[in-house]
Design a protein around this motif. Structure first.
Motif, short mmCIF file in Angstrom:
data_model
loop_
_atom_site.label_atom_id
_atom_site.label_comp_id
_atom_site.label_asym_id
_atom_site.label_seq_id
_atom_site.Cartn_x
_atom_site.Cartn_y
_atom_site.Cartn_z
N TRP A 1 0.83 -1.20 0.00
CA TRP A 1 0.00 0.00 0.00
C TRP A 1 0.87 1.26 0.00
CZ3 TRP A 1 -5.04 -1.19 -0.47
CH2 TRP A 1 -5.44 -2.47 -0.05
N LYS A 2 0.41 2.27 -0.71
CA LYS A 2 1.01 3.60 -0.58
C LYS A 2 0.11 4.42 0.33
CE LYS A 2 3.52 3.80 -4.96
NZ LYS A 2 3.75 4.59 -6.20
N LEU A 3 0.67 4.85 1.46
CA LEU A 3 -0.08 5.70 2.37
C LEU A 3 0.08 7.14 1.91
CD1 LEU A 3 0.10 3.03 3.96
CD2 LEU A 3 0.25 4.38 6.04
N VAL A 4 -0.92 7.62 1.20
CA VAL A 4 -0.87 8.93 0.56
C VAL A 4 -1.70 9.92 1.37
CG1 VAL A 4 -0.53 7.90 -1.71
CG2 VAL A 4 -2.85 8.42 -0.93
N PRO A 5 -1.50 11.23 1.15
CA PRO A 5 -2.35 12.20 1.85
C PRO A 5 -3.82 11.91 1.61
CG PRO A 5 -0.51 13.32 0.79
CD PRO A 5 -0.46 11.89 0.33
N GLY A 6 -4.62 12.02 2.66
CA GLY A 6 -6.03 11.66 2.58
C GLY A 6 -6.75 12.39 1.45
N LEU A 7 -7.58 11.68 0.73
CA LEU A 7 -8.30 12.28 -0.41
C LEU A 7 -9.25 13.38 0.04
CD1 LEU A 7 -9.15 9.08 -2.51
CD2 LEU A 7 -7.20 10.63 -2.75
N ALA A 8 -9.75 13.27 1.28
CA ALA A 8 -10.67 14.29 1.79
C ALA A 8 -10.01 15.24 2.77
CB ALA A 8 -11.87 13.62 2.47
N ASP A 9 -8.84 14.87 3.28
CA ASP A 9 -8.14 15.69 4.27
C ASP A 9 -6.67 15.32 4.19
OD1 ASP A 9 -6.97 16.85 6.49
OD2 ASP A 9 -8.60 16.33 7.86
N SER A 10 -5.86 16.25 3.73
CA SER A 10 -4.44 15.94 3.50
C SER A 10 -3.67 15.66 4.79
CB SER A 10 -3.77 17.07 2.74
OG SER A 10 -3.82 18.28 3.50
N SER A 11 -4.25 15.98 5.94
CA SER A 11 -3.59 15.64 7.20
C SER A 11 -3.87 14.21 7.62
CB SER A 11 -4.06 16.60 8.30
OG SER A 11 -5.43 16.37 8.63
N ALA A 12 -4.79 13.55 6.93
CA ALA A 12 -5.10 12.14 7.17
C ALA A 12 -4.42 11.30 6.08
CB ALA A 12 -6.62 11.95 7.18
N VAL A 13 -4.80 10.04 5.96
CA VAL A 13 -4.18 9.16 4.97
C VAL A 13 -5.25 8.42 4.18
CG1 VAL A 13 -2.08 8.80 6.33
CG2 VAL A 13 -3.98 7.17 6.54
N SER A 14 -4.88 8.05 2.96
CA SER A 14 -5.66 7.11 2.16
C SER A 14 -4.74 5.99 1.75
CB SER A 14 -6.26 7.80 0.94
OG SER A 14 -7.27 8.72 1.31
N PHE A 15 -5.31 4.81 1.54
CA PHE A 15 -4.54 3.61 1.19
C PHE A 15 -4.69 3.33 -0.30
CE2 PHE A 15 -5.71 3.23 5.64
CZ PHE A 15 -4.49 2.91 6.24
N GLN A 16 -3.65 3.65 -1.06
CA GLN A 16 -3.65 3.43 -2.50
C GLN A 16 -3.02 2.07 -2.79
OE1 GLN A 16 -1.15 6.07 -4.74
NE2 GLN A 16 -2.24 5.71 -6.67
N SER A 17 -3.70 1.25 -3.56
CA SER A 17 -3.18 -0.07 -3.92
C SER A 17 -1.96 0.06 -4.82
CB SER A 17 -4.26 -0.88 -4.62
OG SER A 17 -3.73 -2.06 -5.19
N VAL A 18 -0.93 -0.75 -4.59
CA VAL A 18 0.25 -0.74 -5.44
C VAL A 18 -0.04 -1.41 -6.78
CG1 VAL A 18 2.56 -1.76 -5.70
CG2 VAL A 18 1.99 -0.49 -3.63
N ASN A 19 -0.76 -2.53 -6.75
CA ASN A 19 -0.98 -3.24 -8.02
C ASN A 19 -2.25 -2.81 -8.74
OD1 ASN A 19 -2.46 -4.50 -5.99
ND2 ASN A 19 -2.04 -6.58 -6.67
N TYR A 20 -3.09 -2.00 -8.07
CA TYR A 20 -4.24 -1.38 -8.73
C TYR A 20 -4.24 0.10 -8.35
CZ TYR A 20 -6.02 -6.06 -9.78
OH TYR A 20 -6.17 -7.35 -10.24
N PRO A 21 -3.31 0.88 -8.89
CA PRO A 21 -3.10 2.25 -8.38
C PRO A 21 -4.28 3.19 -8.58
CG PRO A 21 -1.79 1.83 -10.35
CD PRO A 21 -2.33 0.51 -9.93
N ALA A 22 -5.26 2.84 -9.41
CA ALA A 22 -6.45 3.68 -9.53
C ALA A 22 -7.45 3.38 -8.41
CB ALA A 22 -7.11 3.47 -10.89
N ARG A 23 -7.16 2.36 -7.60
CA ARG A 23 -8.10 1.93 -6.57
C ARG A 23 -7.56 2.25 -5.17
NH1 ARG A 23 -12.12 -2.08 -8.05
NH2 ARG A 23 -12.08 -2.42 -10.32
N TYR A 24 -8.49 2.53 -4.26
CA TYR A 24 -8.19 2.86 -2.88
C TYR A 24 -9.04 2.00 -1.95
CZ TYR A 24 -5.90 7.07 -4.71
OH TYR A 24 -5.09 7.93 -5.39
N LEU A 25 -8.51 1.78 -0.77
CA LEU A 25 -9.29 1.08 0.25
C LEU A 25 -10.31 2.06 0.82
CD1 LEU A 25 -9.10 -1.81 1.46
CD2 LEU A 25 -7.76 -0.81 3.33
#
Length: 459
Positions: free
Chosen positions: A360-384
């Protein structure tokens, strides 16, 4: 034998002053006073051989238990001679302070292939690998040279290279050949033959005047000891340890205390490292280490470990880089990692394929950059994201609803503040947790629920 070649870590100290930790001779894992971290060499395999890579890999650790694979877990050096692949790499700091890497000349799992050679690299700093060559160990062309390791024999003024070969009685023994330069060897002879099949010899030298040899016997890790390094002088003594079929013993001492760790590798291609600990090598007894405390590099097999300095550690991170991805380990099921399967979020026991499902890539949150979102490595257009409270892997549709569902505030672990928990952005009374191994967001109140909602962010 089944996957019989698994190496270990034995190390050699440099000529700088040695730490006074009871290791009176230069030997496996011996640290010098400046050492404060560790390097590991390994190759990779996975369940379906999706990650079968028979080249040299490198990882580092500050505690010898939790490892950071370098170069995105890709190779740092590639063998181009012999079988053009390696197994069982071993790392040694030589008497002059530089390093040498040894490895079995074997690509894949063709155990019938015999080679009288091993792969060798030199390195001043583990950032560059030079002088690549094959080194001949013996003339027994009908047998192999598996799992090479080296040590400094001060009485001979030479390095001994241990390796596994078949003797005239038809079973594997631990052999030794001697060298001064890792370019030519002399005097190959049997180092240890208890009368039955043994492979994967790993030496620890000069602990209160005793040398310890750990090896694989019947898929179990067993120790022998001797007050000399003379071939034939070692006598079995320890209580065997195993976790399933186990091989590749690697003994390493803590740099901060009087604890010894014994690593072992399951012998199947989807190998898992297990660790035991002891405060007294002379006792020959070991206690299993809680799996929460250690994490192997992704898909690593048959490792070699050696102490390094803090400067070397920093320089290796700067040269090769830490991974751009993470894995999340479950607190109360530490053999299991967060993954997606059929686009559903869950925790499954490592190892598994496709292994990128757990990256997983722990990227800045899609709704709040101070939080995190989980971006899939093998499906990078998809998030948890959560949907009806269940976690699943969906494509980002660009809506504010999706962004909120896929955003989580990282907090101190609810069961252990050194770990992490993840609170939902748009359902702030709920945390990511597992229930029957499936991931969801739920309110958390009980001790069990707090453990279910606690994860280690690592590699």
């Amino acid at each position: 034998m089944t996957n019989p070649s698994r190496r270990h870590f034995l190390g050699m100290a440099a000529t700088v002053p040695l730490a006074t930790t009871g290791a009176l001779a230069l030997g496996a894992g011996t640290a010098h006073a400046a050492d404060s971290a560790y390097a590991m060499v390994y190759f990779t395999e996975s369940n379906t051989m999706l990650e079968a890579n028979y080249n040299l890999h490198l990882a580092v650790s500050t505690d010898g238990l939790r490892w950071t694979p370098l170069n995105q877990n890709a190779p740092v050096a590639t063998p181009t001679l012999g079988a053009k692949g390696l197994r069982d790499p071993f790392l040694l700091r030589k008497q002059d302070g530089t390093f040498v890497v040894l490895a079995t000349d074997l690509s894949g799992t063709d155990w019938t292939r015999n080679s009288v050679y091993i792969h060798v690299w030199d390195s001043t700093d583990l950032r560059t690998f030079t002088g690549y060559r094959l080194l001949k160990l013996h003339d027994m062309t009908t047998t192999h040279s598996w799992a090479p390791e080296a040590y400094w024999d001060a009485s001979r003024g030479q390095y001994g290279i241990l390796y596994s070969s078949v003797n005239s009685s038809g079973h594997n023994v631990i052999m030794v050949s001697y060298t001064t330069d890792f370019r030519t060897t002399t005097n190959p002879q049997v180092f240890f033959d208890p009368g039955y099949d043994v492979i994967d010899g790993n030496l620890t030298l000069g602990v209160n005047g005793v040398n310890y040899l750990y090896y694989k016997k019947d898929q179990t890790l067993v120790g022998a000891r001797s007050t000399t390094l003379n071939p034939g002088s070692f006598t079995p003594f320890s209580t065997g340890v195993a976790h399933g079929g186990t091989e590749a013993p690697t003994v390493v001492k803590s740099l901060t205390g009087n604890t010894w760790f014994l690593w072992g590798d399951t012998y199947t291609p989807n190998g898992v490292f297990y660790a035991w600990q002891s405060s007294d090598l002379a006792s020959g007894t070991w206690t299993a280490v809680d799996q929460k405390l250690y994490t192997q590099p992704l898909n690593s097999k048959h490792c070699g470990i050696h102490p390094i300095t803090s400067t070397e550690y920093t320089n290796l991170i700067a040269k090769w880089g830490a991974p751009a991805w993470n894995r999340l380990k479950s607190y109360n099921y530490p053999a299991r990692y967060v993954r997606h399967s059929g686009f559903a979020g869950r925790i499954d026991e490592y190892p598994f394929d496709p292994f990128p499902d757990s990256q997983w890539k722990l990227v800045p949150g899609l709704a709040d950059s101070s939080a995190v979102s989980f971006q899939s490595v093998n499906y990078p257009a998809r998030y948890l994201r959560h949907y009806n409270y269940a976690l699943r892997l969906d494509e980002n549709d660009g809506t504010s609803t999706f962004a909120g569902d896929a955003t989580f505030h990282r907090t101190a672990g609810l069961a252990d503040s050194a770990w992490s928990s993840f609170r939902s952005y748009n359902n702030p009374t709920r945390y990511i947790r597992h229930a029957n191994y499936a991931l969801r967001i739920d309110p958390v109140s009980t001790a069990t629920e707090r453990q279910d909602a606690t994860f280690q962010v690592g590699y």
